[in-house]
Scaffold this active site. Structure first.
Site, mmCIF file in Angstrom:
data_model
loop_
_atom_site.group_PDB
_atom_site.id
_atom_site.type_symbol
_atom_site.label_atom_id
_atom_site.label_comp_id
_atom_site.label_asym_id
_atom_site.label_seq_id
_atom_site.Cartn_x
_atom_site.Cartn_y
_atom_site.Cartn_z
ATOM 1 N N ASP A 279 -6.415 6.118 7.171
ATOM 2 C CA ASP A 279 -5.768 6.246 5.862
ATOM 3 C C ASP A 279 -5.008 7.575 5.822
ATOM 4 O O ASP A 279 -5.438 8.529 5.189
ATOM 5 C CB ASP A 279 -6.819 6.178 4.748
ATOM 6 N N PHE A 280 -3.872 7.613 6.552
ATOM 7 C CA PHE A 280 -3.000 8.782 6.523
ATOM 8 C C PHE A 280 -1.945 8.533 5.444
ATOM 9 O O PHE A 280 -1.122 7.621 5.576
ATOM 10 C CB PHE A 280 -2.318 8.998 7.878
ATOM 11 N N GLU A 281 -1.958 9.337 4.412
ATOM 12 C CA GLU A 281 -1.037 9.147 3.293
ATOM 13 C C GLU A 281 0.023 10.243 3.283
ATOM 14 O O GLU A 281 -0.177 11.331 3.821
ATOM 15 C CB GLU A 281 -1.808 9.080 1.981
ATOM 16 N N LYS A 282 1.175 9.903 2.692
ATOM 17 C CA LYS A 282 2.323 10.807 2.585
ATOM 18 C C LYS A 282 2.932 11.124 3.950
ATOM 19 O O LYS A 282 3.411 12.232 4.192
ATOM 20 C CB LYS A 282 1.944 12.098 1.855
#
Length: 418
Positions: free
Chosen positions: A209-212
């Site tokens: 869950d790598f966001e941005k």
């Protein structure tokens, strides 16, 4: 079963009497804490018979029963759509769709862990244990006592997945994930640490869950996921990823997510089809149905349907207003939203366009609040889309947020695929 929407003047007793079911059965299926009801509240009625009421039509009954009109017509040998008050209609069991379902859980005490794990194990294939953080040196944080939770999940025939995020004390960090993706040695170190974590803690795999993620790191992110899968797959470990909802490539802040490249690099994706409105926005629907539909239709152009898990919310938001502007906002569970409506006797309305409920109330200090949330009717629409689009399954953020009716509804639509 069917879904009944409470009307003005209804009581638990009158609803139970009307449909010849016990008050206790309604109380239990809907996890009610009181016999107070509010107009617009939806209730699961646990019966396979429907007694026609004044004003009913075959269409309205089909909507409540979550079945096509034709199914009800055929099973009851109706020659026309004409009904009469007091008529008994049989509601047949739904033909269930085989699916693999995913739910995020956050570790708690051993007692609470056991309650959550066992409550949803019969309808869940994967538990994403939230969360491990990555550090700038490529190492990972730890979760205290996660061995107990991983063991418990496995004992209940559910696959535990370690959730890996770029979350820091100040939020999801673009700089952190960018640094890792642009340094091959550091990327490999992260992959090594993930592999060691999965192997040493007996996880069945990971959920990234790598966001941005920045647009310029788009290809590097897909490559990172591909390398991670190549490391994990030979030993039977699963690689999955959480993706923000996306309806086109023109949205600048989502250009870091190449649906095609990512879909080809992992075993499955969990699409976070929620938060179109959230704490930093104006009040509005959390997961409007048309946006969810557009997300699925966009995704299936790039990712095989049997790799897509549709993520749904088990929550809503309560915005406190002042002079037409948002003064503050907070996330609330579905149960919290219902109990607040009952406390302030705020009638619940339903947006047909968005397929989501909302209401307004004033608190003890006179402040206006606007609440939008997910409910049974809204969730039913998402479950139907999983069936209609033949997706891999449905997933939830997060199972610790109380939405007592959801499990019964999922079980009505889906069968756990082993």
């Amino acid at each position: 079963m069917f879904i009944y929407v409470v009307k003005t003047g209804d009581s638990l007793y009158s609803i139970a009497t009307k449909y010849h079911v016990s008050m206790d059965s309604i109380w239990y299926k809907n996890a009610l804490n009181s016999d107070r009801l509010v107009p617009g509240q939806d209730l699961i009625i646990p019966t396979n018979m429907y007694i026609v009421q004044p004003g009913d039509s075959l269409y309205s009954i089909a909507q409540m029963a979550l079945l096509p009109m034709e199914t009800i017509r055929l099973i009851n040998c109706l020659c026309s759509d004409e009904l009469w008050v007091g008529m008994n209609l049989y509601i047949p069991p739904r033909v269930k769709y085989f699916a693999k379902d995913f739910g995020y859980i956050t570790p708690s005490t051993p007692e609470k862990n056991q309650i959550i794990v066992q409550r949803f194990a019969s309808i869940t294939n994967y538990y994403g244990i939230f969360e491990y953080h990555i550090f700038e040196d490529g190492s990972l944080s730890s979760i205290p006592n996660d061995e107990q939770l991983v063991t418990l999940v496995g004992m209940n025939n559910v696959a535990p997945l370690a959730v890996i995020t770029n979350l820091t004390q100040t939020g999801f960090s673009q700089d952190l994930v960018g640094k890792i993706l642009n340094n091959p040695e550091l990327s490999q170190r992260v992959i090594d640490h993930i592999y060691n974590l999965v192997k040493s803690k007996n996880y069945a795999g990971v959920n990234i869950d790598f966001e941005k993620v920045r647009g310029e790191d788009r290809d590097k992110y897909s490559c990172f996921l591909c390398l991670l899968r190549e490391r994990l797959r030979p030993e039977g470990y699963c690689t999955s990823v959480a993706l923000p909802a996306k309806t086109s490539d023109e949205i600048s802040w989502l250009q870091g997510y190449d649906y095609g490249g990512i879909g080809a690099s992992v075993d499955f994706v969990f699409i976070m089809a929620y938060d179109w409105h959230e704490v930093s926005s104006l009040p509005g629907p959390v997961a409007p149905i048309n946006e969810v539909r557009k997300t699925i239709e966009y995704a299936q152009n790039y990712i095989r349907r049997n790799k897509i898990i549709l993520g749904v919310a088990r929550y809503g938001y309560d915005w406190m207003m002042s002079n037409g502007k948002v003064e503050s906002a907070r996330a609330i569970s579905v149960m919290d939203a219902m109990e607040t409506a009952m406390k302030y006797q705020a009638p619940i309305q339903y947006s047909i366009e968005d397929q989501q409920p909302f209401y307004r109330y004033r608190d003890e200090s006179g402040k206006l609040h606007i609440v939008w949330f997910e409910d049974v009717k809204a969730l039913a629409q998402k479950l139907q889309m999983v069936v209609d689009y033949q997706l891999k399954g449905i997933g939830a953020w997060q199972l610790g947020l109380h939405f007592p009716q959801a499990g019964y509804l999922v079980d009505d639509f889906l069968t756990k695929q082993l």
